[in-house]
Design an enzyme around this catalytic site. Structure first.
Site, PDB file in Angstrom:
ATOM      1  N   GLY A 121       3.672 -12.820   0.341  1.00 21.68           N
ATOM      2  CA  GLY A 121       3.086 -12.960   1.681  1.00 21.68           C
ATOM      3  C   GLY A 121       3.163 -11.655   2.445  1.00 21.68           C
ATOM      4  N   GLY A 165       4.605  -9.317   4.478  1.00 16.72           N
ATOM      5  CA  GLY A 165       5.956  -9.119   4.991  1.00 16.72           C
ATOM      6  C   GLY A 165       6.017  -8.104   6.119  1.00 16.72           C
ATOM      7  NE  ARG A 166       4.669  -2.727   4.109  1.00 13.72           N
ATOM      8  CZ  ARG A 166       4.601  -1.460   3.799  1.00 13.72           C
ATOM      9  NH1 ARG A 166       4.932  -0.566   4.679  1.00 13.72           N
ATOM     10  NH2 ARG A 166       4.188  -1.101   2.621  1.00 13.72           N
ATOM     11  CE  LYS A 198       0.517  -1.485   3.852  1.00  8.48           C
ATOM     12  NZ  LYS A 198      -0.313  -1.015   2.718  1.00  8.48           N
ATOM     13  CG  ASP A 242      11.751  -1.973   7.834  1.00 12.89           C
ATOM     14  OD1 ASP A 242      10.704  -2.282   7.209  1.00 12.89           O
ATOM     15  OD2 ASP A 242      12.075  -0.798   8.056  1.00 12.89           O
ATOM     16  NE  ARG A 259      -4.671  -3.426   4.423  1.00 13.57           N
ATOM     17  CZ  ARG A 259      -3.740  -3.544   3.476  1.00 13.57           C
ATOM     18  NH1 ARG A 259      -3.500  -2.555   2.636  1.00 13.57           N
ATOM     19  NH2 ARG A 259      -3.041  -4.647   3.365  1.00 13.57           N
ATOM     20  CG  ASP A 283       1.308  -8.543  -4.844  1.00 15.04           C
ATOM     21  OD1 ASP A 283       1.514  -8.400  -6.056  1.00 15.04           O
ATOM     22  OD2 ASP A 283       1.848  -7.835  -3.983  1.00 15.04           O
ATOM     23  CG  ASN A 284      -0.699  -4.669  -4.377  1.00 16.06           C
ATOM     24  OD1 ASN A 284      -0.556  -5.246  -3.307  1.00 16.06           O
ATOM     25  ND2 ASN A 284       0.243  -3.924  -4.909  1.00 16.06           N
ATOM     26  CG  ASP A 315      -1.520  -3.024  -0.650  1.00 16.74           C
ATOM     27  OD1 ASP A 315      -1.979  -2.912   0.507  1.00 16.74           O
ATOM     28  OD2 ASP A 315      -0.710  -3.917  -0.965  1.00 16.74           O
TER      29      ASP A 315
HETATM   30  P1  AMP Z   1       3.378  -3.846  -1.706  1.00 20.66           P
HETATM   31  O1  AMP Z   1       4.136  -3.324  -2.890  1.00 20.66           O
HETATM   32  O2  AMP Z   1       3.277  -2.863  -0.572  1.00 20.66           O
HETATM   33  O3  AMP Z   1       2.055  -4.394  -2.083  1.00 20.66           O
HETATM   34  O4  AMP Z   1       4.257  -5.025  -1.115  1.00 20.66           O
HETATM   35  C1  AMP Z   1       4.730  -6.095  -1.875  1.00 20.66           C
HETATM   36  C2  AMP Z   1       5.356  -7.128  -0.974  1.00 20.66           C
HETATM   37  O5  AMP Z   1       6.460  -6.588  -0.261  1.00 20.66           O
HETATM   38  C3  AMP Z   1       4.435  -7.699   0.083  1.00 20.66           C
HETATM   39  O6  AMP Z   1       4.761  -9.038   0.241  1.00 20.66           O
HETATM   40  C4  AMP Z   1       4.784  -6.892   1.306  1.00 20.66           C
HETATM   41  O7  AMP Z   1       4.450  -7.555   2.494  1.00 20.66           O
HETATM   42  C5  AMP Z   1       6.284  -6.751   1.137  1.00 20.66           C
HETATM   43  N1  AMP Z   1       6.808  -5.571   1.834  1.00 20.66           N
HETATM   44  C6  AMP Z   1       6.616  -4.277   1.508  1.00 20.66           C
HETATM   45  N2  AMP Z   1       7.239  -3.468   2.380  1.00 20.66           N
HETATM   46  C7  AMP Z   1       7.852  -4.246   3.300  1.00 20.66           C
HETATM   47  C8  AMP Z   1       8.642  -4.010   4.461  1.00 20.66           C
HETATM   48  N3  AMP Z   1       8.967  -2.779   4.857  1.00 20.66           N
HETATM   49  N4  AMP Z   1       9.070  -5.083   5.153  1.00 20.66           N
HETATM   50  C9  AMP Z   1       8.779  -6.323   4.768  1.00 20.66           C
HETATM   51  N5  AMP Z   1       8.037  -6.627   3.700  1.00 20.66           N
HETATM   52  C10 AMP Z   1       7.568  -5.598   2.953  1.00 20.66           C
HETATM   53 MG    MG Z   2       0.528  -5.262  -1.446  1.00 21.29          MG
END
Ligand code: AMP
Ligand code: MG
Length: 486
Positions: free
Chosen positions: A85, A87-88, A108, A120, A171, A247-248, A257
């Site tokens: 989901g 997360g940020r 983002k 965070d 974005r 998820d990407n 991403d």
């Molecule tokens: P990503 O590798 O950027 O595609 O992120 C994979 C997952 O990690 C996704 O669910 C993001 O929302 C979560 N995520 C990445 N960075 C953070 C962050 N700093 N705080 C919270 N969730 C994160």
């Molecule tokens: Mg992602």
């Protein structure tokens, strides 16, 4: 500022979590994409920069917004995670652009959400600017990708391997629905959710399929086709995504991403830049195979919709996976035929292309520059092309075969050179130039970032003021590893 019409937020509650961005200390607008804003029909009031920055940082939620974090799951490096989901990232809402296309506006780095796990909810300045640069470059290169509307400094620090400045990236995407969104519902055995989501994405991204005999099968075929085309385009510009987790991977077929992504310098099919990709799963050459693997994961989610008879559903899904491979091959050879200036198809073209790539690999030729210099070779200036190779003999021999093949087309030299220059970029976001821009920005100097963006605006032109952007890195400038740097 935005004329919002939020269709995703009208889906059932279990599709997302309603959550407001967490205000930041000192929002300051770093970059705003006025051209894109115009296309989106977004009216930015520059007479009140403080309010503009406050909106883009998430401190002020503009009228009409319905901020949500989307739910999704995903395979990360092959391991299934049933709940990821946003997360940020927080989806502010959707606008319908001047061409009638619905686009997501997402912040983002806008703060924690129920999906933040241990994160965070924030983003660091460097990765935000990297995403800005690369997504806009992809667009100028003609490769489908999410877009950059703005970058805003938060005035706060974020704690990564070191302390970094915080930023928010605004974005724009055709949508943020991913293969992992389907996996979220499949993992819960929520077939109604899968069907609702499938109907939603057909309406939004594939409206022409509504009347297909089996719209869900057609959807799977459609996504497979767009992903196959997309990856072929990546290969054509030497792009390595770096985190092709499910998820990407978007359902719309846009690149999304830009974490540890990078571009090939010298051609090496096994090249990996990402520090987290220890096994080389997402190496340059592996991208089509992974794309197909990801489509297989989507197919698994859609099985209950494909056919009541499970065996028939599996059979139909397998046919799509096979078609993915064929579609990719066809696209790939189309992309590379154009890259060597061929307007027609002939037996042996695949071998001719592979022979050039082999010579480039052996001769450690810069991928972008060597292809660009083919136009000069076509005009008689073979030296510039041969100079790209450590061992010019192989490349010279290749030119003989290439010329032979070109005689069968009898294309006028000027036309051939123009065609070559229209598909082989002079300027790409070279890793060392991106690095240089981010490093300077970390010290408060945004001039390199601005200049790089300008160079990337017209990637197919050789403008004398931007020659340094066309040059491969010197040995001491080479970037050998990129960091996800979330
Ligand atoms: P990503 O590798 O950027 O595609 O992120 C994979 C997952 O990690 C996704 O669910 C993001 O929302 C979560 N995520 C990445 N960075 C953070 C962050 N700093 N705080 C919270 N969730 C994160
Ligand atoms: Mg992602």
């Amino acid at each position: 500022m935005f004329q919002f019409d939020n269709s995703y937020a009208r889906l059932p509650d279990r599709f997302f979590a309603s959550v407001y961005p967490e205000p930041v200390e000192g929002p300051k607008l770093l970059k705003f994409n006025a051209e894109l804003a115009e296309e989106l029909g977004v009216e930015a009031d520059f007479s009140d920069p403080a309010r503009l920055a406050a909106i883009l940082a998430g401190n002020v939620v503009p009228p009409g917004a319905m901020p949500i974090a989307m739910a999704y799951a995903g395979h990360q490096f092959g391991n299934f995670v049933p709940q990821l989901g946003d997360g940020r990232a927080i989806l502010l809402g959707e606008v319908v652009d001047r061409n009638g296309k619905r686009r997501d506006i997402q912040l983002k780095g806008a703060g924690p959400t129920p999906y933040s796990r241990r994160g965070d909810g924030r983003a660091a300045l460097g990765p935000v600017l990297r995403e800005y640069i690369v997504s806009e470059a992809m667009n100028a290169l003609g490769v489908p990708a999410t877009r950059a509307l703005a970058a805003v400094a938060t005035g706060e620090q974020v704690y990564r391997e070191t302390v970094e400045q915080g930023a928010v990236f605004v974005r724009v995407a055709a949508s943020h629905v991913r293969i992992g969104t389907f996996q979220f519902f499949a993992a819960r055995g929520d077939n109604d959710g899968i069907k609702l989501l499938a109907d939603y994405v057909i309406e939004r991204h594939y409206p022409e399929l509504k009347t297909a005999e089996n719209p869900y099968l057609a959807l799977l075929q459609g996504v497979a086709g767009r992903q196959a085309d997309l990856i072929a385009r990546w290969m054509g510009i030497g792009f390595i995504h770096g985190v092709m987790n499910t998820d990407n991977m978007t359902i719309s077929g846009e690149t999304i991403d830009f974490g540890p992504c990078a571009f090939l310098d010298e051609y090496d099919p096994m090249k990996v830049f990402s520090s987290i990709d220890q096994g080389g799963r997402y190496a340059y050459r592996n991208q089509p195979g992974i794309g197909q693997w990801n489509i297989a994961r989507l197919a698994e989610c859609l099985l209950p919709l494909l056919d009541e008879d499970e065996e028939k559903a599996v059979e139909a899904a397998n046919a799509v996976l096979k078609a993915f491979g064929e579609r990719f091959q066809k696209e790939w050879i189309g992309v590379f035929r154009a890259k060597i200036g061929l307007a027609t198809e002939a037996d042996g073209d695949g071998e001719l292309i592979q022979a050039l790539l082999a010579a480039m690999h052996e001769g450690q030729a810069d991928f972008t520059l060597a292809f660009r210099r083919l136009a000069d070779a076509a005009e008689g200036g073979e030296g510039a092309f041969l100079e790209c190779f450590a061992d010019p003999d192989k490349a010279g021999a290749w030119l003989v075969g290439w010329r032979e093949r070109l005689t069968t087309e009898a294309r006028p030299v000027g036309e051939l050179a123009d065609a070559l220059r229209s598909v082989n970029p002079a300027v790409i976001p070279r890793n060392h130039k991106v690095q240089e821009a981010l490093s300077a920005a970390n010290y408060g100097d945004f001039s390199f970032f601005e200049r790089l963006l300008e160079a990337l605006e017209k990637p197919f032109e050789e403008r004398p003021e931007f020659v340094s952007y066309m040059q491969p890195p010197k040995p001491e400038e080479r970037v050998t590893q990129t960091f996800c740097g979330t």
